[in-house]
Design a protein around this motif. Structure first.
Motif, PDB file in Angstrom:
ATOM      1  N   UNK A   1     -18.453 -32.526  39.835  1.00 32.72           N
ATOM      2  CA  UNK A   1     -18.385 -31.361  38.943  1.00 32.72           C
ATOM      3  C   UNK A   1     -16.985 -31.186  38.369  1.00 32.72           C
ATOM      4  N   UNK A   2     -15.968 -31.709  39.098  1.00 33.38           N
ATOM      5  CA  UNK A   2     -14.591 -31.572  38.622  1.00 33.38           C
ATOM      6  C   UNK A   2     -13.797 -32.794  39.066  1.00 33.38           C
ATOM      7  N   UNK A   3     -12.815 -33.162  38.250  1.00 38.99           N
ATOM      8  CA  UNK A   3     -11.986 -34.321  38.553  1.00 38.99           C
ATOM      9  C   UNK A   3     -10.534 -33.868  38.689  1.00 38.99           C
ATOM     10  N   UNK A   4      -9.846 -34.373  39.714  1.00 43.14           N
ATOM     11  CA  UNK A   4      -8.434 -34.052  39.937  1.00 43.14           C
ATOM     12  C   UNK A   4      -7.622 -35.327  39.734  1.00 43.14           C
TER      13      UNK A   4
ATOM     14  N   UNK B   1      -6.950 -22.523  43.504  1.00 37.13           N
ATOM     15  CA  UNK B   1      -7.190 -21.354  42.646  1.00 37.13           C
ATOM     16  C   UNK B   1      -7.779 -21.801  41.316  1.00 37.13           C
ATOM     17  N   UNK B   2      -7.215 -22.863  40.750  1.00 34.09           N
ATOM     18  CA  UNK B   2      -7.700 -23.364  39.456  1.00 34.09           C
ATOM     19  C   UNK B   2      -9.090 -23.990  39.590  1.00 34.09           C
ATOM     20  N   UNK B   3      -9.323 -24.673  40.723  1.00 35.79           N
ATOM     21  CA  UNK B   3     -10.643 -25.246  40.985  1.00 35.79           C
ATOM     22  C   UNK B   3     -11.673 -24.125  41.076  1.00 35.79           C
ATOM     23  N   UNK B   4     -11.303 -23.046  41.776  1.00 35.64           N
ATOM     24  CA  UNK B   4     -12.199 -21.898  41.919  1.00 35.64           C
ATOM     25  C   UNK B   4     -12.552 -21.274  40.575  1.00 35.64           C
TER      26      UNK B   4
ATOM     27  N   UNK C   1      -8.066 -29.133  31.831  1.00 33.96           N
ATOM     28  CA  UNK C   1      -8.584 -29.491  30.505  1.00 33.96           C
ATOM     29  C   UNK C   1     -10.103 -29.458  30.538  1.00 33.96           C
ATOM     30  N   UNK C   2     -10.703 -29.171  29.388  1.00 33.63           N
ATOM     31  CA  UNK C   2     -12.164 -29.188  29.291  1.00 33.63           C
ATOM     32  C   UNK C   2     -12.672 -27.964  28.547  1.00 33.63           C
ATOM     33  N   UNK C   3     -13.465 -28.198  27.519  1.00 31.10           N
ATOM     34  CA  UNK C   3     -14.026 -27.095  26.740  1.00 31.10           C
ATOM     35  C   UNK C   3     -15.161 -26.433  27.520  1.00 31.10           C
TER      36      UNK C   3
ATOM     37  N   UNK D   1     -14.619 -29.965  34.007  1.00 32.73           N
ATOM     38  CA  UNK D   1     -13.165 -29.784  33.930  1.00 32.73           C
ATOM     39  C   UNK D   1     -12.369 -30.902  34.612  1.00 32.73           C
ATOM     40  N   UNK D   2     -11.154 -31.100  34.105  1.00 27.87           N
ATOM     41  CA  UNK D   2     -10.190 -32.045  34.657  1.00 27.87           C
ATOM     42  C   UNK D   2      -8.917 -31.277  34.987  1.00 27.87           C
TER      43      UNK D   2
END
Length: 503
Positions: free
Chosen positions: A206-209, A373-376, A345-347, A352-353
């Motif tokens: 769902x998200x990439x770091x 926090x940003x992941x949340x 990043x990500x619309x 999201x990235x």
């Protein structure tokens, strides 16, 4: 294709990637991490190995970073008292020096009072004519200031974060390169390649770091096909290791005429570590090596202070790393910010990235919390911050309890020589017993590869800490590379290769 969908997929097995993975899985996220080489094989094992506030950052007005760093020193010490311990630093001073005494005093006053110091002793002033710290130095230095910071075994801090993340359920994959990542609406599809077997796998997340350190822009360019990304300023830092220059347990903080500073630090019982340099780096981070110019610089800078000069022929080992500093447009490498920057990043509706730029060992835990926090915000909150009161594997004893742990280990295994017992507690803490098991004599530890490195320890590192080559064992899981000959190291490599084949 892995059937499961991960919440986050982390690229990079340095301190930031492993720290984020550990924090995230501990909050209940489903986590995977891929590191193209061994853990801490880049920047995270090439540091000056300090848990410190960053005294010199005060000159560049980095008060937020210094305060956060100062507050983290004792938090990390309590988390990992086997691999982190306090160290006193001696800053020699003479009239007409680089910085006036009042400025140094002001900096050290702020250092003592910006926050977080409960167990560490405060700043003191030393008479170098009578204090043992003056003995190895030139008589020019009649006075010194002494302050507290901490020491860390950097590569072990990384692998212990990875180990704890795996123990909590994360999928941890060293020697695994991300070769592509694409967005399929609200999910990432990530393709990885095992750099040993060549096996390719697909993951959904769902998200990439992107925590690839010096390679963070390479990942953006290569894996995502982004045009030449330029977010980080690569700064090379090199260190030299020489035979022990002094017996004092304290380290030295030396100021140079060019306004840069270097440290001279007691290292691995028998050596002195001197560094670091600060210069811009333009080539591939994997090729970084100390230059002749840097070697000369470090020898000359240390020789300005020590009675006995440091010569290139005294050097027993060198290491270099590239620091991926966030490019804030500073003119000089040493002025570039040491703070970290996190960018999502990500619309709307897109997966999201999160890109991680910069950072340092001391603030990795807080960086991880800020990343969470940003992941949340991006994919939904889970859990609450928890790492401040946690222990890293083997670190479940009091901050000042190292000596007591050594006594306990020697009582349980009376055959252990004192230096061996001390080293095992320093590396593994309470997990040393997992290596020693039911051993009653050194012969029960299996083959000896040189110094006090036995088969039992190598087997543990292969089984529990992803060690694959002799270099993983000798330079990152331990520093036995300083003690073993080339032939002994080759024998170890052969043994490990044979063990892998039969596993």
């Amino acid at each position: 294709m892995s059937e499961q969908i991960h919440d986050i997929f982390v690229i990079g097995g340095g301190i930031n990637g492993c720290g984020i993975a550990r924090d995230a899985v501990g909050r209940g996220y489903k986590v995977a991490l891929a590191e193209m080489n061994d853990f801490a094989s880049g920047t995270s094992s090439g540091a000056t190995k300090l848990i410190h506030g960053g005294l010199r950052y005060l000159e560049h007005y980095e008060f937020r970073l210094v305060r956060e760093s100062l507050m983290e020193r004792e938090v990390l010490w309590a988390m990992a008292p086997h691999i982190i311990w306090p160290m006193r630093f001696v800053l020699p001073y003479h009239k007409g020096g680089i910085r006036p005494a009042w400025l140094i005093r002001l900096g050290l006053f702020l250092y003592d009072h910006l926050g977080g110091r409960k167990l560490l002793p405060p700043t003191a002033t030393l008479d170098m004519k009578t204090d043992p710290a003056g003995k190895p130095l030139k008589s020019l230095f009649a006075k010194a200031f002494e302050y507290s910071d901490g020491w860390v075994d950097d590569a072990r801090m990384v692998v212990l974060n990875a180990r704890d993340a795996a123990d909590r359920g994360a999928t941890i994959m060293p020697r695994t390169k991300v070769i592509s990542a694409r967005r399929d609406d609200a999910l990432w599809t990530i393709e990885t390649e095992d750099t040993v077997t060549g096996e390719k796998r697909l993951f959904k997340s769902r998200m990439l770091i992107n925590a690839a350190g010096p390679w963070v822009d390479h990942v953006l360019s290569d894996a995502f096909g982004t045009n030449q990304a330029h977010n980080v300023r690569l700064v090379q830092g090199s260190h030299i290791v020489v035979a022990k220059k002094f017996d004092d347990p304290r380290a030295y903080f030396f100021q140079n005429p060019d306004n840069r500073i270097i440290f001279a630090i007691p290292y691995e019982q028998d050596f002195t570590l001197i560094g670091t340099t600060d210069r811009d780096y333009k080539d591939d981070p994997k090729d970084v090596r100390i230059s002749e110019e840097e070697t000369t610089y470090l020898c000359n800078a240390a020789s300005e202070y020590f009675k006995e000069p440091v010569r290139p022929e005294d050097i027993v080992w060198t290491y270099s790393a590239v620091r991926p500093l966030y490019d804030d447009g500073a003119t000089k490498a040493q002025e570039a910010t040491r703070d970290y920057v996190l960018k999502v990043e990500g619309a709307e509706g897109q997966a999201p990235l999160l890109n991680v730029f910069g950072g340092k060992l001391t603030t990795y835990r807080r960086l991880s919390e800020h990343a969470l926090e940003k992941i949340g915000e991006a994919i939904g909150l889970k859990g609450t911050p928890w790492t401040a009161k946690s222990s890293l594997p083997g670190g479940d004893f009091p901050a000042k309890g190292y000596e007591a742990e050594v006594v306990k280990l020697k009582a349980r295994y009376p055959f252990l020589a004192d230096p061996h017992a001390r080293r095992l507690v320093r590396r593994y803490g309470t997990r040393a017993i997992m290596i020693l098991g039911n051993a009653k004599a050194p012969s029960d530890l299996g083959r000896n590869f040189g110094s006090d490195l036995y088969e039992a320890e190598v087997s543990y590192l292969m089984a529990h800490e992803w060690a694959y080559t002799a270099a993983d064992v000798l330079w990152r899981r331990s520093k036995k590379g300083l003690y073993l000959s080339k032939d002994q190291a080759a024998t170890l490599d052969d043994y490990m290769a044979g063990t892998r084949v039969h596993a």
